[in-house]
Design a protein around this motif. Structure first.
Motif, PDB file in Angstrom:
ATOM      1  N   VAL A  58       0.532  -1.107  -0.183  1.00 50.26           N
ATOM      2  CA  VAL A  58      -0.273   0.264   0.370  1.00 50.26           C
ATOM      3  C   VAL A  58       0.944   1.121   0.136  1.00 50.26           C
ATOM      4  CG1 VAL A  58      -2.191   1.194   1.102  1.00 50.26           C
ATOM      5  CG2 VAL A  58      -1.840  -0.645   1.100  1.00 50.26           C
ATOM      6  N   LEU A  59       0.791   1.858  -0.856  1.00 47.57           N
ATOM      7  CA  LEU A  59       1.740   3.674  -1.338  1.00 47.57           C
ATOM      8  C   LEU A  59       0.669   4.542  -0.158  1.00 47.57           C
ATOM      9  CD1 LEU A  59       2.231   3.077  -5.437  1.00 47.57           C
ATOM     10  CD2 LEU A  59       4.026   2.816  -2.782  1.00 47.57           C
ATOM     11  N   TRP A  60       2.563   5.429   0.341  1.00 45.39           N
ATOM     12  CA  TRP A  60       2.204   6.322   0.615  1.00 45.39           C
ATOM     13  C   TRP A  60       2.394   7.286  -0.502  1.00 45.39           C
ATOM     14  CZ3 TRP A  60       3.126   8.130   6.018  1.00 45.39           C
ATOM     15  CH2 TRP A  60       3.845   9.453   6.301  1.00 45.39           C
ATOM     16  N   THR A  61       1.113   7.577  -0.492  1.00 48.53           N
ATOM     17  CA  THR A  61       0.709   8.576  -2.193  1.00 48.53           C
ATOM     18  C   THR A  61       1.740   9.773  -1.494  1.00 48.53           C
ATOM     19  OG1 THR A  61      -0.929   9.795  -1.314  1.00 48.53           O
ATOM     20  CG2 THR A  61      -1.708   7.219  -2.537  1.00 48.53           C
ATOM     21  N   GLY A  62       2.006  10.580  -0.772  1.00 45.92           N
ATOM     22  CA  GLY A  62       2.855  11.455  -0.971  1.00 45.92           C
ATOM     23  C   GLY A  62       1.264  13.008  -0.410  1.00 45.92           C
ATOM     24  N   ARG A  63       0.739  12.700  -1.054  1.00 47.11           N
ATOM     25  CA  ARG A  63      -0.360  13.894  -0.255  1.00 47.11           C
ATOM     26  C   ARG A  63      -1.220  13.778   0.817  1.00 47.11           C
ATOM     27  NH1 ARG A  63      -6.586  13.789  -3.566  1.00 47.11           N
ATOM     28  NH2 ARG A  63      -7.122  16.158  -2.800  1.00 47.11           N
ATOM     29  N   TYR A  64      -0.809  14.915   1.793  1.00 48.86           N
ATOM     30  CA  TYR A  64      -0.828  15.105   3.043  1.00 48.86           C
ATOM     31  C   TYR A  64      -2.554  15.754   3.288  1.00 48.86           C
ATOM     32  CZ  TYR A  64       3.675  14.048   4.406  1.00 48.86           C
ATOM     33  OH  TYR A  64       4.789  13.368   4.692  1.00 48.86           O
ATOM     34  N   ILE A  65      -3.557  16.090   4.198  1.00 55.28           N
ATOM     35  CA  ILE A  65      -3.961  16.603   3.874  1.00 55.28           C
ATOM     36  C   ILE A  65      -4.137  17.022   5.198  1.00 55.28           C
ATOM     37  CG2 ILE A  65      -6.704  16.300   3.753  1.00 55.28           C
ATOM     38  CD1 ILE A  65      -6.368  13.540   1.407  1.00 55.28           C
ATOM     39  N   GLU A  66      -5.044  18.101   4.767  1.00 56.21           N
ATOM     40  CA  GLU A  66      -4.520  18.239   6.659  1.00 56.21           C
ATOM     41  C   GLU A  66      -5.396  18.907   7.721  1.00 56.21           C
ATOM     42  OE1 GLU A  66      -2.414  23.194   6.210  1.00 56.21           O
ATOM     43  OE2 GLU A  66      -4.447  23.159   6.836  1.00 56.21           O
ATOM     44  N   LYS A  67      -5.523  18.307   8.640  1.00 58.28           N
ATOM     45  CA  LYS A  67      -6.482  17.386   9.403  1.00 58.28           C
ATOM     46  C   LYS A  67      -7.998  18.899   9.547  1.00 58.28           C
ATOM     47  CE  LYS A  67      -5.001  14.317  12.796  1.00 58.28           C
ATOM     48  NZ  LYS A  67      -4.533  14.009  13.763  1.00 58.28           N
ATOM     49  N   ARG A  68      -7.658  20.455   9.292  1.00 61.03           N
ATOM     50  CA  ARG A  68      -8.494  20.766   9.569  1.00 61.03           C
ATOM     51  C   ARG A  68      -9.908  20.513   7.790  1.00 61.03           C
ATOM     52  NH1 ARG A  68     -11.202  23.616  13.092  1.00 61.03           N
ATOM     53  NH2 ARG A  68     -12.994  24.139  12.039  1.00 61.03           N
ATOM     54  N   LYS A  69      -8.808  20.490   7.069  1.00 65.52           N
ATOM     55  CA  LYS A  69      -9.952  20.494   5.905  1.00 65.52           C
ATOM     56  C   LYS A  69     -10.362  18.718   5.487  1.00 65.52           C
ATOM     57  CE  LYS A  69      -8.183  20.649   0.619  1.00 65.52           C
ATOM     58  NZ  LYS A  69      -7.423  20.776   0.208  1.00 65.52           N
ATOM     59  N   ALA A  70      -9.595  18.294   6.310  1.00 68.42           N
ATOM     60  CA  ALA A  70     -10.566  17.040   6.238  1.00 68.42           C
ATOM     61  C   ALA A  70     -11.946  16.296   6.733  1.00 68.42           C
ATOM     62  CB  ALA A  70      -9.017  15.616   6.887  1.00 68.42           C
ATOM     63  N   VAL A  71     -12.104  17.168   7.807  1.00 75.27           N
ATOM     64  CA  VAL A  71     -13.165  17.220   8.759  1.00 75.27           C
ATOM     65  C   VAL A  71     -14.096  17.434   7.949  1.00 75.27           C
ATOM     66  CG1 VAL A  71     -13.089  19.417   9.635  1.00 75.27           C
ATOM     67  CG2 VAL A  71     -13.756  17.540  11.164  1.00 75.27           C
ATOM     68  N   GLY A  72     -14.301  18.831   6.928  1.00 76.01           N
ATOM     69  CA  GLY A  72     -15.285  18.698   6.244  1.00 76.01           C
ATOM     70  C   GLY A  72     -14.982  17.722   4.338  1.00 76.01           C
ATOM     71  N   MET A  73     -14.608  17.011   4.363  1.00 74.90           N
ATOM     72  CA  MET A  73     -14.109  16.401   3.318  1.00 74.90           C
ATOM     73  C   MET A  73     -15.086  15.167   2.865  1.00 74.90           C
ATOM     74  SD  MET A  73     -10.348  17.091   1.844  1.00 74.90           S
ATOM     75  CE  MET A  73     -10.350  15.399   0.659  1.00 74.90           C
ATOM     76  N   PHE A  74     -14.708  14.097   4.267  1.00 82.36           N
ATOM     77  CA  PHE A  74     -15.029  12.302   4.629  1.00 82.36           C
ATOM     78  C   PHE A  74     -15.234  12.286   6.241  1.00 82.36           C
ATOM     79  CE2 PHE A  74     -11.040  11.249   6.347  1.00 82.36           C
ATOM     80  CZ  PHE A  74     -10.064  12.279   5.710  1.00 82.36           C
ATOM     81  N   VAL A  75     -15.799  11.753   5.930  1.00 84.22           N
ATOM     82  CA  VAL A  75     -16.539  10.574   7.683  1.00 84.22           C
ATOM     83  C   VAL A  75     -15.296   9.540   6.978  1.00 84.22           C
ATOM     84  CG1 VAL A  75     -17.654  11.799   7.908  1.00 84.22           C
ATOM     85  CG2 VAL A  75     -18.565   9.806   6.533  1.00 84.22           C
ATOM     86  N   SER A  76     -14.767   9.064   8.549  1.00 86.44           N
ATOM     87  CA  SER A  76     -14.299   7.535   8.522  1.00 86.44           C
ATOM     88  C   SER A  76     -15.907   6.419   9.602  1.00 86.44           C
ATOM     89  CB  SER A  76     -13.349   7.687  10.136  1.00 86.44           C
ATOM     90  OG  SER A  76     -12.118   8.818   9.447  1.00 86.44           O
ATOM     91  N   SER A  77     -15.628   5.770   7.901  1.00 85.31           N
ATOM     92  CA  SER A  77     -16.427   4.683   8.765  1.00 85.31           C
ATOM     93  C   SER A  77     -16.392   3.728   9.714  1.00 85.31           C
ATOM     94  CB  SER A  77     -17.101   4.404   7.554  1.00 85.31           C
ATOM     95  OG  SER A  77     -16.948   5.428   6.375  1.00 85.31           O
ATOM     96  N   ARG A  78     -15.025   3.808   9.163  1.00 86.04           N
ATOM     97  CA  ARG A  78     -14.216   2.500  10.155  1.00 86.04           C
ATOM     98  C   ARG A  78     -12.819   2.852  10.260  1.00 86.04           C
ATOM     99  NH1 ARG A  78     -17.890   0.159   9.325  1.00 86.04           N
ATOM    100  NH2 ARG A  78     -18.621  -1.617   7.954  1.00 86.04           N
ATOM    101  N   VAL A  79     -12.145   2.653  11.941  1.00 86.61           N
ATOM    102  CA  VAL A  79     -10.725   2.757  12.006  1.00 86.61           C
ATOM    103  C   VAL A  79     -10.073   1.856  12.652  1.00 86.61           C
ATOM    104  CG1 VAL A  79      -9.441   4.208  13.811  1.00 86.61           C
ATOM    105  CG2 VAL A  79     -11.848   5.321  13.039  1.00 86.61           C
ATOM    106  N   TYR A  80      -9.124   1.795  12.480  1.00 85.81           N
ATOM    107  CA  TYR A  80      -7.884   0.666  12.582  1.00 85.81           C
ATOM    108  C   TYR A  80      -6.312   0.898  12.664  1.00 85.81           C
ATOM    109  CZ  TYR A  80     -10.671  -2.770   9.469  1.00 85.81           C
ATOM    110  OH  TYR A  80     -11.895  -3.552   8.993  1.00 85.81           O
ATOM    111  N   GLN A  81      -6.249   0.086  13.904  1.00 81.93           N
ATOM    112  CA  GLN A  81      -5.252   0.703  14.197  1.00 81.93           C
ATOM    113  C   GLN A  81      -3.713  -0.388  13.722  1.00 81.93           C
ATOM    114  OE1 GLN A  81      -4.295   1.325  18.335  1.00 81.93           O
ATOM    115  NE2 GLN A  81      -2.435   2.035  18.582  1.00 81.93           N
ATOM    116  N   LEU A  82      -2.698   0.407  13.631  1.00 76.34           N
ATOM    117  CA  LEU A  82      -1.256  -0.125  13.131  1.00 76.34           C
ATOM    118  C   LEU A  82      -0.664  -0.466  14.098  1.00 76.34           C
ATOM    119  CD1 LEU A  82      -2.288   1.371  10.271  1.00 76.34           C
ATOM    120  CD2 LEU A  82       0.209   1.424   8.983  1.00 76.34           C
TER     121      LEU A  82
END
Lengths: 233, 215
Positions: free
Chosen positions: A135-159
Motif C-alpha cells: 500500500v503506497l504512501w502517496t505523498g498527498r497530505y490532507i490537513e486535519k482541519r480540511k479533512a473534517v469537511g471532506m469525508f467521514v471515517s466509517s472504520r478505524v483500524y490501528q497499525l
C-alpha cells in the motif's frame, strides 16, 4: 491480527499489524425483571411448506387463496413455526421451490435515482493490503482541519509494529504526520491510486493515515472512508 | 411534514434557536448502489432460504427475540438494558423531542477517535447562519444524539462543509499508544500440506482419469 504491506515516503516497505479499533463502550445487554441475563434466540417464522407460492399452487390460483385461508391455516406450519433455530445453512430455491445446487451471482448497478444501469457477472474485488504490492504512501497530505469537511471515517483500524525495525518504521511515520497535523492518503495498486480492499469480496475504501507520538510511544490510525461530506444532487 | 431538530445556542446572554430539517446522506443517494442477485445457470432468479441444523426443514424466514433462564419468551416490555457492569441504562428520548444544546466542544483529535455511522445534511432558512457560526469555531460542537431514542445514544457533531451544514454521529473507539515492547503478532494461517505426488499414476491406470494418449 491481520497484516498490511505498507510503504513509507522513502518507498521502504514492511509488513505491519492491522487491527480494527474496538468500540469504547460495549453494546448493552438485556436482563429480565429478576435481573437474570436474557439470551437472544432465533426462531422459525415460515417454512417452504407455507410459502405463498405453494399456497397459491394448492389453491389453484390467487383468487382461491382467501377461501382456503378461511377453511384452515395453510399459512402456519404447526410443526416448525416458533421452533428455536440454533444453527442453519443458507441455501437457494428455484422459482418452483426446488433447491438450486449451482448458484451464480449477478451484480445489478443502479444510479442515484434508482434506475438500473447494467447487469453483469459479479466478480469479487481482491484484497490489496497484504499483497506483494505494498500500500503506497502517496505523498498527498490532507490537513486535519480540511479533512473534517471532506469525508467521514466509517472504520478505524490501528497499525502496530511486529519487531524493532517496524517499530522505528511506524514511529517515524507517526512523528511526521503529527508534525504536519495532517492525514496521509494511502492507495493500493501499482500507482497507489486504488482504494483499499481489506479482504476478498470486501468493500473498497479510501484510506487516510493519522499519526501521533508521545515520547517514544506512537499511535497510527488508519481511517477508512467511503462517504464524502456533500449534499445529494 | 418533515421532522425538525432544534439547536439551542447561548450567545451574549441570549438563546438562539435554529430549527433545521435533517436529510440522511448515504452512498446510494450520492453514488447509486449495486446489489448481488443469485441466479441459476439459466439466469433464473433464486430465492434465499435456509436449512436447519437437522437438515430436514427449509426455512423461508426467521424472527428473533429473547429467552429467560428457563427458556421462556420475553416480551420487549420485560427486557431491561444494562451496561457491562450490570448497571441499568437510562432511556434517552429521541433528539427530535428535545432541543439540542450547543455548549459542549470537541477537538479535531477527539472527533477523529470516532467511527461515524450516520451523516445528515441540515436544511432550513437559517441553516446558513448556523453554518457560518460553526465554521468560525476552532473546535466542533458535540452532543448526545439519538434519532429514535433508546438506551445508548451516539455522539453527534456539527460539521461545516463547503456550503452545507452536516450532522454526523458515531461511537468512540479505543486507540493505544504503543511502545517498542508492545510488539504485535500477525496471525499466520498454515498453508495446507501439498498432496504427495503420485508417480504410480494409479488413478489413470484404473480408468478414473483417462487422458488422451493413454493406452
Amino acid at each position: 491480527m491481520r497484516s498490511m504491506n505498507l510503504s513509507d515516503k522513502q518507498r521502504r516497505d514492511a509488513l505491519v499489524g492491522l487491527e480494527r479499533a474496538p468500540a469504547e463502550a460495549e453494546a448493552p445487554a438485556f436482563v429480565d425483571a429478576s435481573g437474570n441475563q436474557a439470551q437472544s434466540a432465533r426462531f422459525v417464522k415460515t417454512t417452504a411448506s407455507t410459502a405463498y407460492e405453494r399456497i397459491v399452487a394448492e389453491a389453484g390460483g390467487p383468487e382461491h387463496v382467501a377461501a382456503i385461508l378461511v377453511d384452515g391455516d395453510p399459512e402456519i406450519d404447526f410443526e416448525d413455526t416458533g421452533r428455536i433455530v440454533r444453527s442453519s445453512r443458507r441455501i437457494f430455491l428455484r422459482p418452483n421451490g426446488d433447491i438450486a445446487y449451482q448458484v451464480r451471482w449477478q451484480e445489478v448497478e443502479y444510479d442515484a435515482t434508482g434506475n438500473e444501469q447494467r447487469r453483469r457477472e459479479w466478480q469479487p474485488l481482491e484484497a490489496n493490503v497484504s499483497a506483494e504490492l505494498p500500500v503506497l504512501w502517496t505523498g498527498r497530505y490532507i490537513e486535519k482541519r480540511k479533512a473534517v469537511g471532506m469525508f467521514v471515517s466509517s472504520r478505524v483500524y490501528q497499525l502496530s509494529h511486529v519487531n524493532g525495525l517496524t517499530y522505528e518504521f511506524l514511529h517515524g511515520m507517526a512523528a511526521d504526520l503529527q508534525r504536519r497535523n495532517a492525514f496521509m492518503l494511502l492507495g493500493g495498486g501499482p500507482r497507489g491510486d486504488e482504494p483499499l480492499v481489506l479482504s476478498r469480496g470486501g468493500l473498497p475504501y479510501r484510506a487516510f493515515l493519522e499519526g501521533r507520538v508521545r515520547g517514544r510511544a506512537y499511535r497510527l490510525a488508519l481511517h477508512l472512508s467511503n462517504l464524502e461530506l456533500k449534499d445529494v444532487p | 411534514m418533515p421532522r425538525t431538530l432544534t439547536f439551542q445556542l447561548f450567545k451574549k446572554r441570549e438563546t438562539r434557536e435554529f430549527k433545521l430539517e435533517p436529510t440522511k446522506i448515504d452512498r446510494p443517494r450520492l453514488y447509486g448502489r449495486s446489489e448481488r442477485l443469485p441466479v441459476d445457470n439459466y439466469g433464473n432468479a433464486l430465492q434465499s432460504a435456509a436449512v436447519d441444523e437437522r437438515g430436514t426443514t427449509v426455512i423461508r424466514s426467521t424472527g428473533s427475540g429473547y429467552l429467560d433462564a428457563a427458556g421462556r419468551w420475553l416480551s420487549s416490555a420485560d427486557l431491561r438494558p444494562v451496561d457491562s457492569e450490570g448497571r441499568p441504562l437510562p432511556e434517552v428520548p429521541s433528539s427530535f423531542q428535545e432541543p439540542i444544546v450547543l455548549e459542549e466542544r470537541a477537538s479535531l483529535d477527539d472527533y477523529y477517535e470516532h467511527e461515524i455511522s450516520s451523516v445528515y445534511v441540515l436544511h432550513g432558512d437559517i441553516a446558513a447562519e448556523l453554518l457560518h457560526i460553526v465554521a468560525a469555531q476552532e473546535e466542533l460542537f458535540t452532543f448526545p444524539f439519538s434519532y429514535r431514542g433508546g438506551h445508548s445514544p451516539e455522539r453527534g457533531f456539527l460539521i461545516a462543509g463547503r456550503d452545507r451544514l452536516f450532522l454526523v454521529s458515531g461511537r468512540r473507539v479505543q486507540l493505544e499508544y504503543l511502545e517498542r515492547v508492545d510488539s504485535g503478532r500477525i496471525d499466520e494461517f498454515d498453508e495446507p500440506d501439498e498432496p504427495e505426488l503420485d508417480f504410480s499414476f494409479s488413478a489413470q491406470r484404473s480408468g478414473r482419469g483417462r487422458h488422451e494418449g493413454d493406452s
